[in-house]
Scaffold this active site. Structure first.
Site, PDB file in Angstrom:
ATOM      1  N   LYS A 236       0.865  -1.191   0.000  1.00  0.00           N
ATOM      2  CA  LYS A 236       0.000   0.000   0.000  1.00  0.00           C
ATOM      3  C   LYS A 236       0.890   1.226   0.000  1.00  0.00           C
ATOM      4  O   LYS A 236       2.036   1.170   0.455  1.00  0.00           O
ATOM      5  CB  LYS A 236      -0.887  -0.001   1.241  1.00  0.00           C
ATOM      6  CG  LYS A 236      -2.098   0.902   1.149  1.00  0.00           C
ATOM      7  CD  LYS A 236      -3.267   0.241   0.438  1.00  0.00           C
ATOM      8  CE  LYS A 236      -4.398   1.199   0.206  1.00  0.00           C
ATOM      9  NZ  LYS A 236      -5.604   0.524  -0.310  1.00  0.00           N
TER      10      LYS A 236
ATOM     11  N   ASP B  79      -6.993   4.486  -4.539  1.00  0.00           N
ATOM     12  CA  ASP B  79      -7.657   4.369  -3.232  1.00  0.00           C
ATOM     13  C   ASP B  79      -8.267   5.754  -2.977  1.00  0.00           C
ATOM     14  O   ASP B  79      -8.488   6.511  -3.938  1.00  0.00           O
ATOM     15  CB  ASP B  79      -6.645   3.966  -2.134  1.00  0.00           C
ATOM     16  CG  ASP B  79      -7.320   3.562  -0.816  1.00  0.00           C
ATOM     17  OD1 ASP B  79      -7.813   2.427  -0.722  1.00  0.00           O
ATOM     18  OD2 ASP B  79      -7.372   4.390   0.116  1.00  0.00           O
TER      19      ASP B  79
HETATM   20  P1  NDP Z   1     -12.808   8.022  -2.766  1.00  0.00           P
HETATM   21  O1  NDP Z   1     -11.761   9.023  -2.562  1.00  0.00           O
HETATM   22  O2  NDP Z   1     -13.350   7.805  -4.139  1.00  0.00           O
HETATM   23  O3  NDP Z   1     -14.063   8.327  -1.823  1.00  0.00           O
HETATM   24  C1  NDP Z   1     -13.933   8.393  -0.434  1.00  0.00           C
HETATM   25  C2  NDP Z   1     -15.264   8.818   0.154  1.00  0.00           C
HETATM   26  O4  NDP Z   1     -15.190   8.729   1.567  1.00  0.00           O
HETATM   27  C3  NDP Z   1     -15.621  10.257  -0.176  1.00  0.00           C
HETATM   28  O5  NDP Z   1     -17.012  10.399  -0.199  1.00  0.00           O
HETATM   29  C4  NDP Z   1     -14.999  11.005   1.008  1.00  0.00           C
HETATM   30  O6  NDP Z   1     -15.608  12.260   1.256  1.00  0.00           O
HETATM   31  C5  NDP Z   1     -15.253  10.041   2.138  1.00  0.00           C
HETATM   32  N1  NDP Z   1     -14.204  10.177   3.160  1.00  0.00           N
HETATM   33  C6  NDP Z   1     -12.863  10.060   2.994  1.00  0.00           C
HETATM   34  N2  NDP Z   1     -12.199  10.275   4.126  1.00  0.00           N
HETATM   35  C7  NDP Z   1     -13.146  10.531   5.042  1.00  0.00           C
HETATM   36  C8  NDP Z   1     -13.099  10.825   6.416  1.00  0.00           C
HETATM   37  N3  NDP Z   1     -11.924  10.921   7.083  1.00  0.00           N
HETATM   38  N4  NDP Z   1     -14.270  11.018   7.053  1.00  0.00           N
HETATM   39  C9  NDP Z   1     -15.446  10.920   6.395  1.00  0.00           C
HETATM   40  N5  NDP Z   1     -15.552  10.647   5.081  1.00  0.00           N
HETATM   41  C10 NDP Z   1     -14.419  10.456   4.428  1.00  0.00           C
HETATM   42  O7  NDP Z   1     -12.245   6.651  -2.166  1.00  0.00           O
HETATM   43  P2  NDP Z   1     -12.724   5.156  -2.437  1.00  0.00           P
HETATM   44  O8  NDP Z   1     -14.195   5.124  -2.653  1.00  0.00           O
HETATM   45  O9  NDP Z   1     -11.823   4.581  -3.451  1.00  0.00           O
HETATM   46  O10 NDP Z   1     -12.353   4.459  -1.052  1.00  0.00           O
HETATM   47  C11 NDP Z   1     -13.247   4.392   0.054  1.00  0.00           C
HETATM   48  C12 NDP Z   1     -12.826   3.281   0.995  1.00  0.00           C
HETATM   49  O11 NDP Z   1     -12.827   2.037   0.300  1.00  0.00           O
HETATM   50  C13 NDP Z   1     -11.417   3.422   1.596  1.00  0.00           C
HETATM   51  O12 NDP Z   1     -11.411   2.859   2.889  1.00  0.00           O
HETATM   52  C14 NDP Z   1     -10.576   2.543   0.678  1.00  0.00           C
HETATM   53  O13 NDP Z   1      -9.391   2.096   1.309  1.00  0.00           O
HETATM   54  C15 NDP Z   1     -11.550   1.407   0.432  1.00  0.00           C
HETATM   55  N6  NDP Z   1     -11.287   0.596  -0.755  1.00  0.00           N
HETATM   56  C16 NDP Z   1     -11.220   1.164  -2.003  1.00  0.00           C
HETATM   57  C17 NDP Z   1     -11.014   0.368  -3.115  1.00  0.00           C
HETATM   58  C18 NDP Z   1     -11.045   0.915  -4.498  1.00  0.00           C
HETATM   59  O14 NDP Z   1     -11.000   0.120  -5.451  1.00  0.00           O
HETATM   60  N7  NDP Z   1     -11.153   2.218  -4.705  1.00  0.00           N
HETATM   61  C19 NDP Z   1     -10.764  -1.073  -2.979  1.00  0.00           C
HETATM   62  C20 NDP Z   1     -10.926  -1.585  -1.625  1.00  0.00           C
HETATM   63  C21 NDP Z   1     -11.149  -0.758  -0.589  1.00  0.00           C
HETATM   64  P3  NDP Z   1     -14.970  13.597   0.614  1.00  0.00           P
HETATM   65  O15 NDP Z   1     -15.379  13.588  -0.817  1.00  0.00           O
HETATM   66  O16 NDP Z   1     -15.593  14.697   1.408  1.00  0.00           O
HETATM   67  O17 NDP Z   1     -13.497  13.506   0.818  1.00  0.00           O
END
Ligand code: NDP
Length: 444
Positions: free
Chosen positions: A125, A165
């Protein structure tokens, strides 16, 4: 005294300030107690001590120039955790909260997740404390190029293959791929999540969210239930959340709430996904705007209270430790039947205990969100074969992989007499394959 207490102590001694990493290793080691008792050879060969120590940790300076001509400096990370079953594989996260503890916890989880997919990928990662929010395309590009100017020397199609991510989507992967190709003079599948015109796989964008729903549906069906007719609450509105909402809707449920880091919206009519995508994917705006455009939708400032919304199925898809004990109790009180993690480690240990004590179906992220990395591995296969499969082909493979992961977790939990403890099932099954490979490869 538990057999693996000495390993937990070792983690604390070596990583005293890394709270997320300690949390993640504690959870896995607790599940592995029974394995350590059954396989004394793993203890004798130091498998547990070795599996909690990354093979390599890289930290580097990322200097770049903003639109005002001012020099900015961020910190970059890549933790190459375990390569026993394949090249390191795992995403890059760009978020101001990123630190070594968070990257290590994510890298550690990634090893087990990748093992569960059944595909030949090790765990890693990376990321940076860079905040993409509010930056221009030019600033994002200059940052990504600087980041890759150091990272390129550590990665490669057969060495370490990063992906996206939080804060890293198609745009960022494109800029990093361009810089890698330019420095190396080599066109290879070194990153996944690429654009479709330069080696990306159809269905990769949808894969984590869709995969989460395929896993959830398999779990529900095993218990004589399904998404059909259920209400669903999904935290986040990023890549995972949006495509989980899409698939959950296709499977017959109604998604009634979503969030971003500022707040959440509840729409009793069901979230309008075209509008949500326009706000979050196209305009990169705040979720608040959704409620301004939908008469029946209500916006609440602050994202934590999204779990006060009564629902049948909860899919936390934002970030680590976003769902705590109080939220878990509220969900249970309001009749939730299943909680499946789209994000990595979104439920605190106390919240998981609440779900388990109340017989709520609980799916750990390392199993239920493995669809993204599984499809990344399919992208690597297509790149090696110089072929591209259709959306339907990739989607079918993804569905098969997620159903298999569910079966593996359920069967492993049963084999160890742990009932429906899918968390233990996932940890044990993921671990066993890596441990066998490490045993065969000697002390390395
Ligand atoms: P994105 O950046 O596309 O979206 C993240 C979302 O979560 C946004 O809506 C963001 O809000 C919100 N968010 C981020 N940080 C915080 C926080 N500290 N508090 C509250 N809301 C928060 O990321 P992903 O959708 O890719 O990833 C989301 C999760 O899924 C993570 O845990 C990631 O590790 C996991 N994941 C992702 C994969 C992938 O293929 N993308 C695969 C497996 C797991 P805002 O827009 O306001 O920042």
């Amino acid at each position: 005294m538990a057999v693996l207490d000495y390993v937990k102590e070792e983690v604390r001694k070596r990583n005293p300030h890394d709270v997320e990493f300690i949390q993640a290793t504690d959870e896995v080691l607790a599940s592995l107690e029974l394995v350590a008792q059954k396989h004394p050879e793993y203890v004798e060969n130091g498998i547990f001590e070795r599996i909690i120590e990354p093979e390599r940790q890289i930290m580097f300076r990322v200097p770049w120039v903003d639109d005002q001509g001012k020099v900015q400096v961020n910190r970059g990370y890549r933790v190459e955790f375990n390569s026993a079953i394949g090249p390191y594989k795992g995403g890059l996260r760009f978020h101001p909260s990123v630190n070594l503890s968070i990257i290590k916890f994510l890298g550690f989880e990634q090893c087990f997740k990748n093992s569960l997919t059944g595909l030949p990928i090790g765990g890693g990662k990376g990321g940076s404390d860079f905040d993409p929010k509010g930056k221009s395309d030019g600033e994002i590009m200059r940052f990504c190029q600087s980041f890759m100017t150091e990272l390129y020397r550590h990665i490669g199609a057969d060495t370490d293959v990063p992906a996206g991510d939080i804060g890293v989507g198609g745009r960022e992967i494109g800029y990093m791929f361009g810089q890698y190709k330019r420095i190396r003079n080599e066109y290879s599948g070194v990153l996944t999540g690429k654009g479709l015109t330069f080696g990306g796989s159809l269905a990769r964008t949808e894969a984590t969210g869709y995969g989460l729903c395929y896993f959830t549906e398999a779990m529900l069906q095993d218990k004589g239930n399904s998404f059909q007719g259920k209400t669903v609450v999904i935290s986040g509105s990023g890549n995972v959340a949006i495509y989980a909402a899409q698939k959950a809707t296709q499977l017959g449920s109604k998604v009634i709430a979503m969030s971003d880091s500022n707040g959440y919206v509840v729409d009793p009519d069901g979230i309008d996904l075209a509008l949500m995508k326009d706000i979050k994917e196209v305009r990169r705006a705040r979720i608040k705007e959704y409620a301004q455009q939908k008469a029946n939708a209500v916006y609440t400032e602050g994202c934590k209270n999204i779990w006060n919304t009564a629902c049948d199925i909860a899919l936390p898809c934002a970030t680590q430790n976003e769902l705590d004990e109080a939220a878990a109790k509220t969900l249970v009180k309001n009749g939730v039947i299943a909680v499946c993690e789209g994000a990595n480690m979104p439920c605190t240990p106390e919240a998981i205990t609440v779900f388990q004590e109340n017989n709520i179906l609980y799916a750990p992220g390392k199993a239920s969100n493995a669809g993204g990395v599984a499809t990344s591995a399919l992208e690597m296969s297509q790149n090696s074969l110089r072929l591209s499969w259709t959306f339907e082909e990739v989607d079918q493979r993804l569905k098969g992989i997620m159903e298999n992961i569910y079966r593996t977790c359920a069967d492993t939990a049963k084999a160890y007499g742990l009932g429906d403890d899918f968390m233990a099932g996932a940890n044990i099954a993921g671990f066993e394959k890596i441990a066998e490979a490490m045993m065969a490869q000697g002390i390395v």
